[in-house]
Scaffold this motif. Structure first.
Motif, PDB file in Angstrom:
ATOM      1  N   GLN A 134     -39.833  68.741 -33.804  1.00  0.00           N
ATOM      2  CA  GLN A 134     -39.526  67.966 -32.604  1.00  0.00           C
ATOM      3  C   GLN A 134     -40.802  67.763 -31.801  1.00  0.00           C
ATOM      4  O   GLN A 134     -41.564  68.688 -31.577  1.00  0.00           O
ATOM      5  CB  GLN A 134     -38.476  68.669 -31.747  1.00  0.00           C
ATOM      6  CG  GLN A 134     -37.082  68.634 -32.341  1.00  0.00           C
ATOM      7  CD  GLN A 134     -36.016  68.942 -31.312  1.00  0.00           C
ATOM      8  OE1 GLN A 134     -36.299  69.129 -30.132  1.00  0.00           O
ATOM      9  NE2 GLN A 134     -34.774  68.984 -31.754  1.00  0.00           N
ATOM     10  N   ARG A 135     -41.007  66.523 -31.373  1.00  0.00           N
ATOM     11  CA  ARG A 135     -42.198  66.201 -30.589  1.00  0.00           C
ATOM     12  C   ARG A 135     -41.774  65.565 -29.276  1.00  0.00           C
ATOM     13  O   ARG A 135     -40.929  64.662 -29.258  1.00  0.00           O
ATOM     14  CB  ARG A 135     -43.124  65.266 -31.391  1.00  0.00           C
ATOM     15  CG  ARG A 135     -43.745  66.006 -32.583  1.00  0.00           C
ATOM     16  CD  ARG A 135     -44.618  65.095 -33.413  1.00  0.00           C
ATOM     17  NE  ARG A 135     -43.889  64.045 -34.085  1.00  0.00           N
ATOM     18  CZ  ARG A 135     -43.100  64.251 -35.142  1.00  0.00           C
ATOM     19  NH1 ARG A 135     -42.921  65.465 -35.602  1.00  0.00           N
ATOM     20  NH2 ARG A 135     -42.472  63.252 -35.725  1.00  0.00           N
ATOM     21  N   GLY A 136     -42.368  66.019 -28.201  1.00  0.00           N
ATOM     22  CA  GLY A 136     -41.958  65.587 -26.878  1.00  0.00           C
ATOM     23  C   GLY A 136     -42.589  64.287 -26.434  1.00  0.00           C
ATOM     24  O   GLY A 136     -43.186  64.223 -25.366  1.00  0.00           O
ATOM     25  N   ILE A 137     -42.498  63.252 -27.253  1.00  0.00           N
ATOM     26  CA  ILE A 137     -43.022  61.951 -26.846  1.00  0.00           C
ATOM     27  C   ILE A 137     -41.931  61.192 -26.094  1.00  0.00           C
ATOM     28  O   ILE A 137     -40.741  61.462 -26.246  1.00  0.00           O
ATOM     29  CB  ILE A 137     -43.505  61.135 -28.055  1.00  0.00           C
ATOM     30  CG1 ILE A 137     -42.348  60.858 -29.013  1.00  0.00           C
ATOM     31  CG2 ILE A 137     -44.631  61.845 -28.773  1.00  0.00           C
ATOM     32  CD1 ILE A 137     -42.686  59.876 -30.095  1.00  0.00           C
ATOM     33  N   ARG A 138     -42.349  60.226 -25.298  1.00  0.00           N
ATOM     34  CA  ARG A 138     -41.392  59.480 -24.490  1.00  0.00           C
ATOM     35  C   ARG A 138     -41.492  57.997 -24.818  1.00  0.00           C
ATOM     36  O   ARG A 138     -42.580  57.444 -24.963  1.00  0.00           O
ATOM     37  CB  ARG A 138     -41.649  59.732 -23.007  1.00  0.00           C
ATOM     38  CG  ARG A 138     -41.700  61.217 -22.672  1.00  0.00           C
ATOM     39  CD  ARG A 138     -41.952  61.469 -21.210  1.00  0.00           C
ATOM     40  NE  ARG A 138     -40.701  61.543 -20.470  1.00  0.00           N
ATOM     41  CZ  ARG A 138     -40.612  61.948 -19.209  1.00  0.00           C
ATOM     42  NH1 ARG A 138     -41.698  62.300 -18.547  1.00  0.00           N
ATOM     43  NH2 ARG A 138     -39.451  61.993 -18.602  1.00  0.00           N
ATOM     44  N   VAL A 139     -40.330  57.377 -24.906  1.00  0.00           N
ATOM     45  CA  VAL A 139     -40.217  55.968 -25.269  1.00  0.00           C
ATOM     46  C   VAL A 139     -39.327  55.283 -24.238  1.00  0.00           C
ATOM     47  O   VAL A 139     -38.377  55.884 -23.730  1.00  0.00           O
ATOM     48  CB  VAL A 139     -39.620  55.805 -26.679  1.00  0.00           C
ATOM     49  CG1 VAL A 139     -39.558  54.328 -27.079  1.00  0.00           C
ATOM     50  CG2 VAL A 139     -40.411  56.611 -27.704  1.00  0.00           C
ATOM     51  N   LYS A 140     -39.645  54.040 -23.935  1.00  0.00           N
ATOM     52  CA  LYS A 140     -38.813  53.273 -23.004  1.00  0.00           C
ATOM     53  C   LYS A 140     -38.717  51.840 -23.519  1.00  0.00           C
ATOM     54  O   LYS A 140     -39.688  51.307 -24.050  1.00  0.00           O
ATOM     55  CB  LYS A 140     -39.421  53.276 -21.597  1.00  0.00           C
ATOM     56  CG  LYS A 140     -38.489  52.793 -20.503  1.00  0.00           C
ATOM     57  CD  LYS A 140     -39.078  53.055 -19.131  1.00  0.00           C
ATOM     58  CE  LYS A 140     -38.126  52.615 -18.020  1.00  0.00           C
ATOM     59  NZ  LYS A 140     -36.872  53.393 -17.997  1.00  0.00           N
ATOM     60  N   HIS A 141     -37.541  51.237 -23.366  1.00  0.00           N
ATOM     61  CA  HIS A 141     -37.360  49.869 -23.846  1.00  0.00           C
ATOM     62  C   HIS A 141     -37.011  48.933 -22.702  1.00  0.00           C
ATOM     63  O   HIS A 141     -36.441  49.348 -21.689  1.00  0.00           O
ATOM     64  CB  HIS A 141     -36.271  49.809 -24.924  1.00  0.00           C
ATOM     65  CG  HIS A 141     -34.873  49.990 -24.398  1.00  0.00           C
ATOM     66  ND1 HIS A 141     -34.293  51.231 -24.217  1.00  0.00           N
ATOM     67  CD2 HIS A 141     -33.937  49.076 -24.025  1.00  0.00           C
ATOM     68  CE1 HIS A 141     -33.075  51.084 -23.763  1.00  0.00           C
ATOM     69  NE2 HIS A 141     -32.824  49.792 -23.623  1.00  0.00           N
ATOM     70  N   PHE A 142     -37.363  47.657 -22.884  1.00  0.00           N
ATOM     71  CA  PHE A 142     -37.045  46.611 -21.923  1.00  0.00           C
ATOM     72  C   PHE A 142     -36.621  45.348 -22.669  1.00  0.00           C
ATOM     73  O   PHE A 142     -37.213  44.989 -23.688  1.00  0.00           O
ATOM     74  CB  PHE A 142     -38.257  46.263 -21.049  1.00  0.00           C
ATOM     75  CG  PHE A 142     -38.669  47.337 -20.101  1.00  0.00           C
ATOM     76  CD1 PHE A 142     -38.014  47.514 -18.890  1.00  0.00           C
ATOM     77  CD2 PHE A 142     -39.711  48.177 -20.417  1.00  0.00           C
ATOM     78  CE1 PHE A 142     -38.398  48.506 -18.021  1.00  0.00           C
ATOM     79  CE2 PHE A 142     -40.115  49.173 -19.554  1.00  0.00           C
ATOM     80  CZ  PHE A 142     -39.448  49.343 -18.343  1.00  0.00           C
ATOM     81  N   PHE A 143     -35.615  44.674 -22.118  1.00  0.00           N
ATOM     82  CA  PHE A 143     -35.258  43.337 -22.557  1.00  0.00           C
ATOM     83  C   PHE A 143     -35.852  42.351 -21.560  1.00  0.00           C
ATOM     84  O   PHE A 143     -35.442  42.323 -20.394  1.00  0.00           O
ATOM     85  CB  PHE A 143     -33.741  43.162 -22.621  1.00  0.00           C
ATOM     86  CG  PHE A 143     -33.060  44.004 -23.667  1.00  0.00           C
ATOM     87  CD1 PHE A 143     -33.016  43.582 -24.989  1.00  0.00           C
ATOM     88  CD2 PHE A 143     -32.469  45.209 -23.327  1.00  0.00           C
ATOM     89  CE1 PHE A 143     -32.381  44.351 -25.963  1.00  0.00           C
ATOM     90  CE2 PHE A 143     -31.828  45.975 -24.289  1.00  0.00           C
ATOM     91  CZ  PHE A 143     -31.791  45.552 -25.610  1.00  0.00           C
TER      92      PHE A 143
END
Length: 385
Positions: A134-143
């Motif tokens: 498990q890696r604590g990376i962060r992702v966010k999406h936008f339309f």
């Protein structure tokens, strides 16, 4: 008395010069840092300083069903911790520089070897129990959706959708038309680079499916290996990533909605990643956003990106057959990471693991490796077997 008056005049002149110089310096430094203010984003965006990846989806206002399907399938991984067997860094290719200062392009033999290695690795982790990390990376999406010249009722619907999901990038200055996609991309990149600190961005359409966990797994390994080897690049700039499925022999459109009236650079479009999906490192996003007032916009936003980035010597153009991102879809294969032209039903099947293992439909588009050593017309003759 006269001497005293002269001293006062001298002092006043010096003070005025100092403050005027400071004022001009302040203005110039502000202009240098000033965003281009293209976006006019309607919904407020919170500051998020430590994102690894932003998923930017160019979406049409009325495609709410497509957006909901994406939210319920592959975009679910945005909120989940990445937990896969760590992608082996020995399979990651890092480009080096020629003596003349230009970044080496990856050869066909290397592309072929890496695809074979990936297929073998993919098979090995599915047939045995592998330790997941498990890696604590962060992702966010936008339309991203243009709301300029939009009816009140439709705008209200989008506002309600944003209140429910908090993932719409509403571009007030952008009228949503086919002829305005390049401006839409520019406004989106401008807004996101202003508001967020991130390492990479993937641009996709709202009919694209991304195997986000697999893509992230490999991108994290690439990023770690690159940073670990940064010192080896010495005085050369660190390679900047432009990752997708490239074409160098696409004819310039002379009619239809993609007609180009101002593309005089060559008989074909300069090499660019096909528009169903591609990844850009942050510095490339910043360059495009900050230089947008000087860049020539073309009818296709993806052709525009390839053309804008063409002169740079430090861009790693990673051509990847695992990106199925052309105007029609190829035969779905288990190793594909990004798949374009997906209906809602197709997205659900891919998400359930049912399509790529059973898809026997013929494809009119052959997969190829990109030969960067040849002229553009001969780029794409090495087929994936």
């Amino acid at each position: 008395m006269m001497r005293r008056m002269n001293n006062l005049v001298t002092l006043f002149t010096a003070a005025s010069a100092f403050f005027f110089g400071s004022f001009i310096t302040k203005i110039l430094s502000t202009v240098d840092k000033c965003p281009t203010h293209r976006s006019g984003v309607g919904a407020q965006l919170e500051h998020h300083p430590d994102l690894f990846l932003i998923v930017l989806v160019l979406s049409s206002p009325r495609n709410v069903d497509h957006r909901n399907t994406m939210r319920s399938t592959w975009l679910r991984y945005v909120e989940q911790p990445l937990a896969l067997p760590y992608f082996p860094e020995e399979q990651i290719y890092l480009p080096t520089y020629y003596a003349n200062g230009h970044l080496m392009a990856e050869r066909v033999e290397s592309q072929r070897k890496r695809l074979r290695q990936y297929i073998n690795w993919q098979g090995s982790i599915s047939t045995r129990s592998s330790r997941k990390t498990q890696r604590g990376i962060r992702v966010k999406h936008f339309f991203a959706i243009g709301t300029g010249q939009m009816s009140r009722d439709l705008h209200a619907e989008l506002q309600n959708e944003h209140m429910q999901h908090n993932d719409l990038l509403l571009l007030q200055k952008h009228p949503e038309t086919y002829h305005n996609l390049t401006e839409k991309l520019l406004q989106s990149l401008d807004t996101l680079t202003q508001r967020y600190e991130f390492s990479y961005l993937i641009k996709v359409d709202d009919d694209t499916y991304v195997k986000l966990d697999s893509l992230l797994n490999e991108l994290v390994s690439y990023d770690r290996k690159l940073l670990r080897n940064a010192v080896e690049y010495g005085n050369d700039p660190l390679p900047q990533l432009y990752w997708g499925y490239f074409s160098g022999r696409s004819k310039i459109k002379t009619k239809g909605r993609w007609k180009e009236s101002n593309y005089y650079l060559s008989k074909n479009y300069l090499p660019y990643a096909l528009g169903g999906g591609y990844v850009l490192s942050r510095k490339l996003c910043e360059y495009i956003a900050n230089s947008s007032h000087m860049l020539s916009p073309y009818a296709s936003e993806d052709v525009s990106v390839g053309t804008w980035l063409a002169p740079f010597r430090h861009i790693y153009r990673w051509h990847d057959p695992r990106f199925d991102t052309a105007y029609i879809s190829r035969k779905c294969k288990p190793y594909h990471l990004v798949l374009h032209k997906c209906s809602q039903e197709r997205m659900k099947k891919i998400n359930d693991g049912k399509l790529c293992s059973t898809d026997t439909s013929p494809s009119s588009l052959p997969e190829y490796y990109y030969d960067w050593m040849k002229v553009a017309d001969q780029c794409c003759d090495n087929l994936v077997e």
